[in-house]
Design a protein around this motif. Structure first.
Motif, PDB file in Angstrom:
ATOM      1  N   GLY A 207       0.866  -1.199   0.082  1.00 55.38           N
ATOM      2  CA  GLY A 207       0.092  -0.186   0.038  1.00 55.38           C
ATOM      3  C   GLY A 207       0.830   1.221  -0.047  1.00 55.38           C
ATOM      4  N   PHE A 208       0.381   2.340  -0.781  1.00 60.82           N
ATOM      5  CA  PHE A 208       0.796   3.471  -0.646  1.00 60.82           C
ATOM      6  C   PHE A 208       0.088   4.737  -0.735  1.00 60.82           C
ATOM      7  CE2 PHE A 208       4.042   1.003  -3.158  1.00 60.82           C
ATOM      8  CZ  PHE A 208       5.261   1.054  -2.413  1.00 60.82           C
ATOM      9  N   ASN A 209       0.543   5.725  -0.071  1.00 58.65           N
ATOM     10  CA  ASN A 209      -0.441   7.044  -0.115  1.00 58.65           C
ATOM     11  C   ASN A 209      -0.271   7.894  -1.322  1.00 58.65           C
ATOM     12  OD1 ASN A 209      -1.532   9.316   0.477  1.00 58.65           O
ATOM     13  ND2 ASN A 209      -0.497   9.928   2.418  1.00 58.65           N
ATOM     14  N   PHE A 210      -1.503   7.479  -2.000  1.00 58.79           N
ATOM     15  CA  PHE A 210      -1.522   7.979  -3.294  1.00 58.79           C
ATOM     16  C   PHE A 210      -1.514   9.654  -3.446  1.00 58.79           C
ATOM     17  CE2 PHE A 210      -3.592   4.519  -6.023  1.00 58.79           C
ATOM     18  CZ  PHE A 210      -2.742   3.425  -5.579  1.00 58.79           C
ATOM     19  N   ASN A 211      -2.010  10.132  -2.121  1.00 56.35           N
ATOM     20  CA  ASN A 211      -2.296  11.547  -2.087  1.00 56.35           C
ATOM     21  C   ASN A 211      -0.782  12.420  -1.749  1.00 56.35           C
ATOM     22  OD1 ASN A 211      -5.032  11.508  -2.512  1.00 56.35           O
ATOM     23  ND2 ASN A 211      -5.209  10.928  -0.553  1.00 56.35           N
ATOM     24  N   ASP A 212       0.092  11.469  -1.655  1.00 59.40           N
ATOM     25  CA  ASP A 212       1.424  11.913  -1.176  1.00 59.40           C
ATOM     26  C   ASP A 212       2.615  12.210  -2.241  1.00 59.40           C
ATOM     27  OD1 ASP A 212       3.090  13.023   1.047  1.00 59.40           O
ATOM     28  OD2 ASP A 212       4.305  11.053   1.453  1.00 59.40           O
ATOM     29  N   ILE A 213       2.121  12.022  -3.437  1.00 54.24           N
ATOM     30  CA  ILE A 213       3.074  11.861  -4.711  1.00 54.24           C
ATOM     31  C   ILE A 213       2.635  13.154  -5.426  1.00 54.24           C
ATOM     32  CG2 ILE A 213       3.669  10.282  -6.581  1.00 54.24           C
ATOM     33  CD1 ILE A 213       4.466   9.700  -3.817  1.00 54.24           C
ATOM     34  N   ASN A 214       3.682  13.713  -6.002  1.00 52.13           N
ATOM     35  CA  ASN A 214       3.533  14.699  -6.915  1.00 52.13           C
ATOM     36  C   ASN A 214       3.849  14.381  -8.218  1.00 52.13           C
ATOM     37  OD1 ASN A 214       3.311  17.551  -7.935  1.00 52.13           O
ATOM     38  ND2 ASN A 214       5.641  17.891  -7.546  1.00 52.13           N
ATOM     39  N   LEU A 215       2.922  14.390  -9.012  1.00 52.79           N
ATOM     40  CA  LEU A 215       3.224  13.929 -10.426  1.00 52.79           C
ATOM     41  C   LEU A 215       3.413  15.160 -11.641  1.00 52.79           C
ATOM     42  CD1 LEU A 215       0.325  11.107 -10.773  1.00 52.79           C
ATOM     43  CD2 LEU A 215       2.993  10.837 -10.155  1.00 52.79           C
ATOM     44  N   ALA A 216       4.018  14.870 -12.608  1.00 51.82           N
ATOM     45  CA  ALA A 216       4.117  15.974 -13.560  1.00 51.82           C
ATOM     46  C   ALA A 216       2.739  15.779 -14.585  1.00 51.82           C
ATOM     47  CB  ALA A 216       5.138  15.486 -14.391  1.00 51.82           C
ATOM     48  N   LEU A 217       2.502  16.873 -15.247  1.00 47.40           N
ATOM     49  CA  LEU A 217       1.511  16.926 -16.329  1.00 47.40           C
ATOM     50  C   LEU A 217       2.113  16.468 -17.243  1.00 47.40           C
ATOM     51  CD1 LEU A 217      -1.445  17.814 -17.138  1.00 47.40           C
ATOM     52  CD2 LEU A 217      -0.325  20.085 -17.745  1.00 47.40           C
ATOM     53  N   TYR A 218       1.678  15.243 -17.615  1.00 43.48           N
ATOM     54  CA  TYR A 218       2.410  14.667 -18.898  1.00 43.48           C
ATOM     55  C   TYR A 218       1.991  15.604 -20.258  1.00 43.48           C
ATOM     56  CZ  TYR A 218       2.945  11.438 -23.003  1.00 43.48           C
ATOM     57  OH  TYR A 218       3.157  10.978 -24.193  1.00 43.48           O
ATOM     58  N   ARG A 219       3.499  15.600 -21.026  1.00 38.11           N
ATOM     59  CA  ARG A 219       3.554  16.138 -22.326  1.00 38.11           C
ATOM     60  C   ARG A 219       4.287  15.097 -23.393  1.00 38.11           C
ATOM     61  NH1 ARG A 219       3.579  20.909 -19.328  1.00 38.11           N
ATOM     62  NH2 ARG A 219       2.142  22.343 -19.606  1.00 38.11           N
ATOM     63  N   LYS A 220       3.528  14.947 -24.391  1.00 37.97           N
ATOM     64  CA  LYS A 220       4.113  13.905 -25.458  1.00 37.97           C
ATOM     65  C   LYS A 220       5.508  14.635 -25.568  1.00 37.97           C
ATOM     66  CE  LYS A 220       3.668  11.420 -29.584  1.00 37.97           C
ATOM     67  NZ  LYS A 220       2.719  11.382 -30.832  1.00 37.97           N
ATOM     68  N   ASN A 221       6.684  13.494 -25.471  1.00 38.31           N
ATOM     69  CA  ASN A 221       8.051  13.759 -25.920  1.00 38.31           C
ATOM     70  C   ASN A 221       8.197  13.758 -27.536  1.00 38.31           C
ATOM     71  OD1 ASN A 221       9.325  13.932 -23.125  1.00 38.31           O
ATOM     72  ND2 ASN A 221       8.139  12.041 -23.031  1.00 38.31           N
ATOM     73  N   GLU A 222       9.207  14.303 -27.719  1.00 42.68           N
ATOM     74  CA  GLU A 222       9.545  14.344 -29.293  1.00 42.68           C
ATOM     75  C   GLU A 222       9.662  13.001 -29.719  1.00 42.68           C
ATOM     76  OE1 GLU A 222      12.528  16.963 -30.327  1.00 42.68           O
ATOM     77  OE2 GLU A 222      11.498  18.685 -29.635  1.00 42.68           O
ATOM     78  N   ILE A 223      10.524  12.155 -29.097  1.00 41.25           N
ATOM     79  CA  ILE A 223      10.785  10.508 -29.350  1.00 41.25           C
ATOM     80  C   ILE A 223      10.098   9.893 -28.348  1.00 41.25           C
ATOM     81  CG2 ILE A 223      12.650  11.101 -30.853  1.00 41.25           C
ATOM     82  CD1 ILE A 223      14.516  10.285 -28.807  1.00 41.25           C
ATOM     83  N   PRO A 224       9.819   8.748 -28.514  1.00 45.00           N
ATOM     84  CA  PRO A 224       9.337   7.585 -27.240  1.00 45.00           C
ATOM     85  C   PRO A 224      10.276   7.791 -26.338  1.00 45.00           C
ATOM     86  CG  PRO A 224       9.055   6.595 -29.422  1.00 45.00           C
ATOM     87  CD  PRO A 224       9.837   7.883 -29.830  1.00 45.00           C
ATOM     88  N   HIS A 225      10.037   8.231 -25.067  1.00 40.79           N
ATOM     89  CA  HIS A 225      10.880   8.105 -23.784  1.00 40.79           C
ATOM     90  C   HIS A 225      10.073   7.168 -22.827  1.00 40.79           C
ATOM     91  CE1 HIS A 225      13.461  10.900 -21.191  1.00 40.79           C
ATOM     92  NE2 HIS A 225      13.626   9.533 -20.950  1.00 40.79           N
ATOM     93  N   PHE A 226      10.891   6.137 -22.357  1.00 45.34           N
ATOM     94  CA  PHE A 226      10.257   5.016 -21.523  1.00 45.34           C
ATOM     95  C   PHE A 226      11.429   4.732 -20.461  1.00 45.34           C
ATOM     96  CE2 PHE A 226      11.410   3.409 -25.392  1.00 45.34           C
ATOM     97  CZ  PHE A 226      12.204   2.190 -25.239  1.00 45.34           C
ATOM     98  N   ALA A 227      10.928   3.985 -19.181  1.00 51.03           N
ATOM     99  CA  ALA A 227      11.863   3.825 -18.341  1.00 51.03           C
ATOM    100  C   ALA A 227      11.522   2.517 -17.562  1.00 51.03           C
ATOM    101  CB  ALA A 227      11.956   4.964 -17.275  1.00 51.03           C
ATOM    102  N   TYR A 228      12.598   2.025 -16.864  1.00 51.91           N
ATOM    103  CA  TYR A 228      12.494   0.617 -16.085  1.00 51.91           C
ATOM    104  C   TYR A 228      13.050   1.133 -14.940  1.00 51.91           C
ATOM    105  CZ  TYR A 228      13.059  -3.807 -13.665  1.00 51.91           C
ATOM    106  OH  TYR A 228      13.034  -4.757 -12.817  1.00 51.91           O
ATOM    107  N   ALA A 229      12.630   0.694 -13.837  1.00 49.77           N
ATOM    108  CA  ALA A 229      13.198   0.973 -12.387  1.00 49.77           C
ATOM    109  C   ALA A 229      13.234  -0.233 -11.399  1.00 49.77           C
ATOM    110  CB  ALA A 229      12.455   2.164 -11.679  1.00 49.77           C
ATOM    111  N   GLY A 230      14.150  -0.834 -11.206  1.00 44.09           N
ATOM    112  CA  GLY A 230      14.358  -1.969 -10.414  1.00 44.09           C
ATOM    113  C   GLY A 230      15.437  -2.958 -10.506  1.00 44.09           C
ATOM    114  N   GLY A 231      15.135  -4.001  -9.990  1.00 41.31           N
ATOM    115  CA  GLY A 231      16.273  -5.042  -9.960  1.00 41.31           C
ATOM    116  C   GLY A 231      15.968  -5.759 -11.079  1.00 41.31           C
ATOM    117  N   LEU A 232      16.972  -6.883 -11.543  1.00 46.04           N
ATOM    118  CA  LEU A 232      16.941  -7.810 -12.707  1.00 46.04           C
ATOM    119  C   LEU A 232      17.554  -8.905 -12.172  1.00 46.04           C
ATOM    120  CD1 LEU A 232      18.207  -5.061 -15.643  1.00 46.04           C
ATOM    121  CD2 LEU A 232      15.958  -6.009 -15.158  1.00 46.04           C
ATOM    122  N   ILE A 233      17.049 -10.228 -12.887  1.00 49.97           N
ATOM    123  CA  ILE A 233      17.567 -11.360 -12.219  1.00 49.97           C
ATOM    124  C   ILE A 233      17.935 -12.297 -13.710  1.00 49.97           C
ATOM    125  CG2 ILE A 233      17.211 -13.429 -10.903  1.00 49.97           C
ATOM    126  CD1 ILE A 233      14.981 -11.605  -9.547  1.00 49.97           C
TER     127      ILE A 233
END
Length: 370
Positions: A207-233
């Motif tokens: 569980g997480f506090n959804f109200n405690d997170i500040n999100l950016a106002l999404y605007r489409k990037n010029e090229i596809p921009h994506f990410a992964y966060a975490g461990g790999l096995i």
């Protein structure tokens, strides 16, 4: 008002799933008006945290048993790796230290006649559960109800390269006979636990506090921009097919990797012609803000269904589409769809409200003398 004791190896400001579990629960229980005590290795940041959130933090003691240092190279490094892995598999070293520290701390509390309505022990490491079991009796316990929270299974773990040695099953069964209830994050993990204890299992997600997170106002990037966060096995949460596809993809993109497993991705980053970049780990709130600016986020499936990455909940909070990548059956078509901006086949999460910390805390409170 309930009196609640939480025992955990990991707590604020540590950046890990078990730390988030403990920290968010402690804050929410206190916000709801309950008396909360957290037993954890203390740090200098805890004094201010306790005052701000009305949480009493008591010292479980800093771990003294050290992991074998993996510096060096060649044969010497291989021997160190084998010894470190062998000690963990055979003796749960250095995690076993938390069996003794938990047991000692609870014995002191019993001598002082401290009483709680709810005791939550949080793994990993699982020896914290064993330490509670060592002092838990049929009568005259420190708490009315003991819940052992298991983010990942112990003997039934799927995403570890090596299995625990067979005799640990007797320790797990011993502790499971003593505990009142086992909380696990997903129903699909039930088969990872011995059948005779299935009636003790309760499904309570991260569980997480959804109200405690500040999100950016999404605007489409010029090229596809994506990410992964975490461990790999390797062989389990394994990105090699996905990365191989990306380095050969003929069009521009930007892929950020927030991971400590640099050795698994370095060669692909070098071949990507600047399109992949390894990023430093960030505090959770800062990371989620950055992820909310992107086209989509990537999740690598675990092997099997018994362990679900907790990062999926973070991804839900970012409100960005989730590209789910299987390590065993890579789907090139879905990846291409995402890169072209079609997210129809993204990972869908049922009932995201269940991950709100206020709802998670209520589920734990329902277990008191249930």
């Amino acid at each position: 008002m309930k009196s609640i004791l939480i025992i955990s190896r990991f707590f604020y400001p540590i950046n890990s799933p078990r730390s988030f579990r403990t920290t968010e629960l402690a804050k929410e229980f206190a916000r709801q008006g309950h008396a909360v005590t957290v037993l954890t290795p203390q740090s200098t940041e805890h004094l201010a945290f306790g005052r701000e959130f009305n949480v009493e933090i008591q010292d479980l003691g800093q771990p003294k048993w050290k992991e074998i240092d993996l510096s060096g190279k060649g044969l010497g490094l291989l021997i160190k790796r084998a010894l470190r892995r062998g000690l963990l598999m055979a003796f749960q070293y250095p995690n076993l230290e938390f069996f003794f520290s938990t047991k000692t701390a609870l014995k002191i509390k019993k001598r002082n006649k401290e009483k709680y309505d709810l005791l939550i022990s949080i793994a990993t490491p699982h020896p914290i559960h064993w330490g509670v079991a060592a002092v838990w009796k049929e009568k005259d316990n420190i708490a009315r109800t003991w819940v052992a929270d298991c983010g990942d299974p112990f003997m039934g773990v799927e995403n570890d390269t090596f299995q625990k040695w067979f005799y640990f099953k007797y320790i797990e069964k011993w502790f499971c006979r003593k505990v009142d209830l086992l909380s696990i994050p997903v129903e699909s993990a039930i088969p990872a636990y011995y059948p005779e204890f299935h009636d003790k299992i309760k499904i309570i997600p991260q569980g997480f506090n959804f109200n405690d997170i500040n999100l950016a106002l999404y605007r489409k990037n010029e090229i596809p921009h994506f990410a992964y966060a975490g461990g790999l096995i390797p062989g389990r949460r394994d990105p090699k097919d996905f990365f191989e596809f990306l380095v050969n993809y003929p069009h521009p993109y930007k892929f950020d990797l927030y991971t400590k497993n640099v050795e698994l991705v370095q060669s692909y980053v070098e071949r990507s012609k600047g399109r992949m970049e390894i990023k430093e780990y960030l505090p959770r709130k800062e990371l989620l803000y950055k992820l909310s600016k992107l086209e989509f986020v990537v999740n690598f499936e675990n092997a099997g269904t018994k362990q679900i990455p907790s990062k999926i909940i973070d991804y839900v909070i970012t409100q960005r589409p989730i590209l789910n990548v299987s390590s065993s059956s890579f789907n090139k078509q879905v990846v291409e769809e995402f890169l072209y901006g079609n997210y129809e086949n993204g990972l869908k999460i049922d009932n995201p409200e269940q991950y709100r910390i206020e709802n998670v805390a209520k589920e734990f409170l329902k277990l008191v003398n249930s």
